[in-house]
Design a protein around this motif. Sequence first.
Motif, PDB file in Angstrom:
ATOM      1  N   MET A 288       0.846  -1.298   0.082  1.00  0.00           N
ATOM      2  CA  MET A 288       0.073   0.079   0.064  1.00  0.00           C
ATOM      3  C   MET A 288       0.817   1.339  -0.148  1.00  0.00           C
ATOM      4  N   ARG A 289       1.746   1.330   0.731  1.00  0.00           N
ATOM      5  CA  ARG A 289       2.853   2.441   0.768  1.00  0.00           C
ATOM      6  C   ARG A 289       3.520   2.627  -0.416  1.00  0.00           C
ATOM      7  N   SER A 290       4.033   1.698  -1.095  1.00  0.00           N
ATOM      8  CA  SER A 290       4.724   1.992  -2.284  1.00  0.00           C
ATOM      9  C   SER A 290       3.868   2.195  -3.557  1.00  0.00           C
ATOM     10  N   LEU A 291       2.590   1.781  -3.633  1.00  0.00           N
ATOM     11  CA  LEU A 291       1.853   2.331  -4.464  1.00  0.00           C
ATOM     12  C   LEU A 291       1.207   3.633  -4.316  1.00  0.00           C
ATOM     13  N   PHE A 292       0.912   3.925  -2.926  1.00  0.00           N
ATOM     14  CA  PHE A 292       0.449   5.247  -2.553  1.00  0.00           C
ATOM     15  C   PHE A 292       1.512   6.367  -2.978  1.00  0.00           C
ATOM     16  N   LYS A 293       2.918   5.900  -2.726  1.00  0.00           N
ATOM     17  CA  LYS A 293       3.846   7.061  -3.050  1.00  0.00           C
ATOM     18  C   LYS A 293       3.766   7.351  -4.528  1.00  0.00           C
ATOM     19  N   GLU A 294       3.459   6.424  -5.430  1.00  0.00           N
ATOM     20  CA  GLU A 294       3.841   6.503  -6.815  1.00  0.00           C
ATOM     21  C   GLU A 294       2.546   6.926  -7.642  1.00  0.00           C
ATOM     22  N   PHE A 295       1.368   6.796  -7.137  1.00  0.00           N
ATOM     23  CA  PHE A 295       0.140   6.988  -7.966  1.00  0.00           C
ATOM     24  C   PHE A 295      -0.858   7.916  -7.170  1.00  0.00           C
ATOM     25  N   ALA A 296      -1.519   8.455  -7.940  1.00  0.00           N
ATOM     26  CA  ALA A 296      -2.649   9.352  -7.182  1.00  0.00           C
ATOM     27  C   ALA A 296      -3.945   8.627  -7.337  1.00  0.00           C
ATOM     28  N   PHE A 297      -4.615   7.722  -6.234  1.00  0.00           N
ATOM     29  CA  PHE A 297      -5.562   7.028  -6.283  1.00  0.00           C
ATOM     30  C   PHE A 297      -6.793   7.983  -5.701  1.00  0.00           C
ATOM     31  N   GLU A 298      -7.993   7.706  -6.294  1.00  0.00           N
ATOM     32  CA  GLU A 298      -9.059   8.560  -5.975  1.00  0.00           C
ATOM     33  C   GLU A 298      -9.642   7.892  -4.789  1.00  0.00           C
ATOM     34  N   SER A 299      -9.313   6.693  -4.239  1.00  0.00           N
ATOM     35  CA  SER A 299     -10.175   6.132  -3.222  1.00  0.00           C
ATOM     36  C   SER A 299      -9.231   5.017  -2.687  1.00  0.00           C
ATOM     37  N   MET A 300      -9.630   4.612  -1.342  1.00  0.00           N
ATOM     38  CA  MET A 300      -8.897   3.178  -1.032  1.00  0.00           C
ATOM     39  C   MET A 300      -9.401   2.084  -1.684  1.00  0.00           C
ATOM     40  N   GLN A 301     -10.751   2.197  -2.272  1.00  0.00           N
ATOM     41  CA  GLN A 301     -10.917   0.884  -3.296  1.00  0.00           C
ATOM     42  C   GLN A 301     -10.302   0.794  -4.290  1.00  0.00           C
ATOM     43  N   MET A 302      -9.918   1.980  -4.804  1.00  0.00           N
ATOM     44  CA  MET A 302      -8.967   1.829  -6.032  1.00  0.00           C
ATOM     45  C   MET A 302      -7.609   1.274  -5.683  1.00  0.00           C
ATOM     46  N   LEU A 303      -6.945   1.650  -4.473  1.00  0.00           N
ATOM     47  CA  LEU A 303      -5.969   1.345  -3.991  1.00  0.00           C
ATOM     48  C   LEU A 303      -5.928  -0.222  -3.707  1.00  0.00           C
ATOM     49  N   TYR A 304      -6.930  -0.887  -3.227  1.00  0.00           N
ATOM     50  CA  TYR A 304      -6.980  -2.220  -2.842  1.00  0.00           C
ATOM     51  C   TYR A 304      -7.380  -3.086  -4.231  1.00  0.00           C
ATOM     52  N   GLN A 305      -7.986  -2.331  -5.258  1.00  0.00           N
ATOM     53  CA  GLN A 305      -7.954  -3.074  -6.534  1.00  0.00           C
ATOM     54  C   GLN A 305      -6.867  -3.060  -7.333  1.00  0.00           C
TER      55      GLN A 305
ATOM     56  N   LYS B 170      -0.966  -1.412 -14.833  1.00  0.00           N
ATOM     57  CA  LYS B 170      -0.158  -1.375 -15.658  1.00  0.00           C
ATOM     58  C   LYS B 170       0.790  -0.276 -15.817  1.00  0.00           C
ATOM     59  N   PHE B 171       2.186  -0.559 -15.819  1.00  0.00           N
ATOM     60  CA  PHE B 171       3.065   0.485 -15.491  1.00  0.00           C
ATOM     61  C   PHE B 171       3.375   0.961 -16.910  1.00  0.00           C
ATOM     62  N   GLN B 172       3.417   2.354 -17.100  1.00  0.00           N
ATOM     63  CA  GLN B 172       3.791   3.022 -18.168  1.00  0.00           C
ATOM     64  C   GLN B 172       5.038   3.948 -17.857  1.00  0.00           C
ATOM     65  N   PRO B 173       5.820   4.502 -18.925  1.00  0.00           N
ATOM     66  CA  PRO B 173       6.690   5.411 -18.804  1.00  0.00           C
ATOM     67  C   PRO B 173       6.260   6.713 -17.965  1.00  0.00           C
ATOM     68  N   PRO B 174       7.113   7.113 -17.054  1.00  0.00           N
ATOM     69  CA  PRO B 174       6.717   8.233 -16.271  1.00  0.00           C
ATOM     70  C   PRO B 174       6.855   9.748 -17.031  1.00  0.00           C
ATOM     71  N   ILE B 175       5.795  10.387 -16.675  1.00  0.00           N
ATOM     72  CA  ILE B 175       5.776  11.886 -17.125  1.00  0.00           C
ATOM     73  C   ILE B 175       6.707  12.641 -16.488  1.00  0.00           C
ATOM     74  N   ILE B 176       7.745  13.217 -16.947  1.00  0.00           N
ATOM     75  CA  ILE B 176       8.831  13.877 -16.143  1.00  0.00           C
ATOM     76  C   ILE B 176       8.376  15.617 -16.240  1.00  0.00           C
ATOM     77  N   LEU B 177       8.190  16.024 -14.958  1.00  0.00           N
ATOM     78  CA  LEU B 177       8.078  17.101 -14.619  1.00  0.00           C
ATOM     79  C   LEU B 177       9.420  18.173 -14.405  1.00  0.00           C
TER      80      LEU B 177
END
Length: 246
Positions: A211-228, A235-242
């Motif tokens: 949970m921590r590793s995904l939460f640091k890298e993705f903007a989840f809309e809900s805990m349900q999305m995180l669990y799913q 699906k991992f995609q190339p990152p968008i560099i800021l």
Amino acid sequence: MIYTEFLDDLFWPTALPLIITEDALSSNAPHIREAQKYNLHYILGVKEGDHAFLFEQVKNAQNAGQTTEFEIVDEENPEIVHRFSFINQVPLNASNQDVLVNFIEYWEVTPKATKHFSWVTDFTVTKKNVYQIMRGGRTRWKIENETFNTLKNQGYHFEHNYGLGEKNLSLVFAMLMMLAFLVDQTQQLSCKLFQAVWTKLRSKRALWERMRSLFKEFAFESMQMLYQAILYGVKFQPPIILYDTS
């Protein structure tokens, strides 16, 4: 642990009755008197090495035929025999003989081993209720393993707290940990998605790490999305560099 300075606010005459179940360190006169003061029932472990006077009184009572002793075969597993010995109203120790307790000694006998336990309680012990009191005393191990062990070793980092800290900061942290644990326990009992994720990762420690590793890298809309995401994968995609545009 119950902080006695808060007891007057927590308990009142109409409150539901509570039963304290603790280990042998709590089987002392001041603690029992405090429980009696707030009308709290108790089932407390006792050990012969720590309660020599009590066990001597029980032994004398056994020799005089004043204890009740019997055994029953377990209804679900006939290989288990429950053996009991109990007596009511015996003094706790030599220094506090006015503190009278009811004593239970119990053996769980199986073909492989015999387990022995003993408790003191304020419940009047009879043949009809001694089994239930024994089960109440033994639940302390369930609480120890499924609550305290989980809080300490399964990712909550709840170690022994030896003080409240300045302005109660340590207490606030402890209460936040317990609140998180309560939420997780609620989900564990009622959320099928949480149960599926926990089953997949096998341990809560692994679940929290994921949970921590995904939460640091993705903007989840809900805990349900995180669990799913944990349950079905992402699906991992190339990152968008800021880039710095200042």
